[in-house]
Design an enzyme around this catalytic site. Structure first.
Site, PDB file in Angstrom:
ATOM      1  CG  ASP A   1      -2.228  -9.562   5.123  1.00 45.63           C
ATOM      2  OD1 ASP A   1      -1.844  -8.408   5.269  1.00 45.63           O
ATOM      3  OD2 ASP A   1      -3.299  -9.879   5.571  1.00 45.63           O
TER       4      ASP A   1
ATOM      5  N   GLY B   1       9.799  -0.694   7.165  1.00 43.88           N
ATOM      6  CA  GLY B   1      10.048  -1.597   8.196  1.00 43.88           C
ATOM      7  C   GLY B   1      10.200  -2.989   7.869  1.00 43.88           C
TER       8      GLY B   1
ATOM      9  CB  THR C   1       6.378  -4.246   1.391  1.00 45.31           C
ATOM     10  OG1 THR C   1       5.722  -3.439   2.647  1.00 45.31           O
ATOM     11  CG2 THR C   1       7.757  -3.806   1.253  1.00 45.31           C
TER      12      THR C   1
ATOM     13  CE1 TYR D   1      -2.175  -2.099  16.711  1.00 38.53           C
ATOM     14  CE2 TYR D   1      -1.352  -3.282  14.918  1.00 38.53           C
ATOM     15  CZ  TYR D   1      -2.421  -2.517  15.508  1.00 38.53           C
ATOM     16  OH  TYR D   1      -3.507  -2.126  14.809  1.00 38.53           O
ATOM     17  CG  ASP D   2       7.668  -3.659  16.049  1.00 39.29           C
ATOM     18  OD1 ASP D   2       6.933  -4.849  16.364  1.00 39.29           O
ATOM     19  OD2 ASP D   2       8.395  -3.560  15.236  1.00 39.29           O
TER      20      ASP D   2
HETATM   21  P1  IMP Z   1       0.014  -5.645   7.096  1.00 45.78           P
HETATM   22  O1  IMP Z   1       0.638  -6.773   7.090  1.00 45.78           O
HETATM   23  O2  IMP Z   1       0.784  -4.623   6.443  1.00 45.78           O
HETATM   24  O3  IMP Z   1      -1.454  -5.509   6.653  1.00 45.78           O
HETATM   25  O4  IMP Z   1       0.135  -5.160   8.550  1.00 45.78           O
HETATM   26  C1  IMP Z   1      -1.152  -5.221   9.487  1.00 45.78           C
HETATM   27  C2  IMP Z   1      -0.817  -4.240  10.491  1.00 45.78           C
HETATM   28  O5  IMP Z   1       0.055  -4.823  11.437  1.00 45.78           O
HETATM   29  C3  IMP Z   1       0.161  -2.822  10.355  1.00 45.78           C
HETATM   30  O6  IMP Z   1      -0.690  -1.626  10.851  1.00 45.78           O
HETATM   31  C4  IMP Z   1       1.281  -2.969  10.955  1.00 45.78           C
HETATM   32  O7  IMP Z   1       1.758  -2.069  11.085  1.00 45.78           O
HETATM   33  C5  IMP Z   1       1.078  -3.950  11.827  1.00 45.78           C
HETATM   34  N1  IMP Z   1       2.361  -5.045  11.911  1.00 45.78           N
HETATM   35  C6  IMP Z   1       2.514  -6.159  11.122  1.00 45.78           C
HETATM   36  N2  IMP Z   1       3.583  -6.642  11.353  1.00 45.78           N
HETATM   37  C7  IMP Z   1       4.061  -5.944  12.233  1.00 45.78           C
HETATM   38  C8  IMP Z   1       5.294  -6.032  13.107  1.00 45.78           C
HETATM   39  O8  IMP Z   1       6.275  -7.012  12.906  1.00 45.78           O
HETATM   40  N3  IMP Z   1       5.461  -5.456  14.374  1.00 45.78           N
HETATM   41  C9  IMP Z   1       4.441  -4.317  14.669  1.00 45.78           C
HETATM   42  N4  IMP Z   1       3.271  -4.268  13.910  1.00 45.78           N
HETATM   43  C10 IMP Z   1       3.254  -4.798  12.798  1.00 45.78           C
END
Ligand code: IMP
Length: 184
Positions: free
Chosen positions: A65, A11, A7, A143-144
């Site tokens: 993901d 976070g 990753t 999006y937290d």
């Molecule tokens: P990915 O899993 O890295 O492709 O995340 C997809 C999108 O969702 C990214 O913009 C992340 O910042 C958001 N995202 C994934 N997991 C979380 C979370 O636990 N909290 C807030 N946003 C999340």
């Protein structure tokens, strides 16, 4: 056991280190961005990512993901969450939701593991909640600040990492992945 987690998201790394740490495992970051395929489900993205990483490293690796699925927007941004976050961010989502009373949303996470023989296992986790109308809190990522999990009043960004992990899509997905890995 030492586990490699691919990753670029610090976070996510901290969250997954805490989940596996509580089970007595050490998680190390692998920074080697795999090409994210365009697909309809998080699981397809994870399986394709793990196949790519396995072909390159031939080592056990975990990835995830995730995405946020907003009911009144028919599941948007869903599998496009990363792109939408980069382009519109939380303010863009709040703008889309202006005047909409139905605020239900869910975070979904697909966690995956490729073992030392190239066998892939995936698990998933969901966290139901709602999108509030302003950003609150400075913890977490993505999006937290606009997501409040069901039966709670604070956003994920207002919670500490342990509390978020207890409730979150990622916590659920990785705890069940750890359970599956432990049985092999
Ligand atoms: P990915 O899993 O890295 O492709 O995340 C997809 C999108 O969702 C990214 O913009 C992340 O910042 C958001 N995202 C994934 N997991 C979380 C979370 O636990 N909290 C807030 N946003 C999340």
């Amino acid at each position: 056991m030492k586990i490699l987690f691919e990753t670029g998201n610090q976070g996510k790394l901290k969250e997954v280190q805490a989940i596996f740490g509580a089970l007595g495992h050490e998680v190390e970051q692998l920074k080697d961005e795999y090409p994210e395929i365009q697909a309809d489900t998080l699981e397809e993205v994870v399986v394709a990512g793990l196949e790519w990483l396995w072909n390159k490293h031939k080592m056990p690796i975990i990835i995830d993901d995730s995405g946020i699925f907003i009911h009144s927007l028919k599941g948007f941004p869903g599998v496009y969450s990363a792109y939408v976050f980069k382009t519109l961010g939380c303010p863009g989502i709040l703008k889309q939701m202006e005047g909409i009373d139905e605020r239900k949303a869910e975070f979904k996470c697909c966690a995956g593991y490729v073992d030392s023989e190239g066998k892939i296992t995936t698990t998933s986790g969901v966290c139901q909640g709602r999108i509030i109308s302003e950003m609150r809190g400075s913890g977490g990522f993505g999006y937290d600040p606009i997501f409040v999990p069901e039966s709670h009043e604070e956003t994920f960004a207002q919670m500490d990492l342990e509390e978020k992990n207890t409730l979150s899509h990622r916590g659920r997905a990785f705890r069940s992945l750890a359970e599956t890995m432990g049985k092999e």
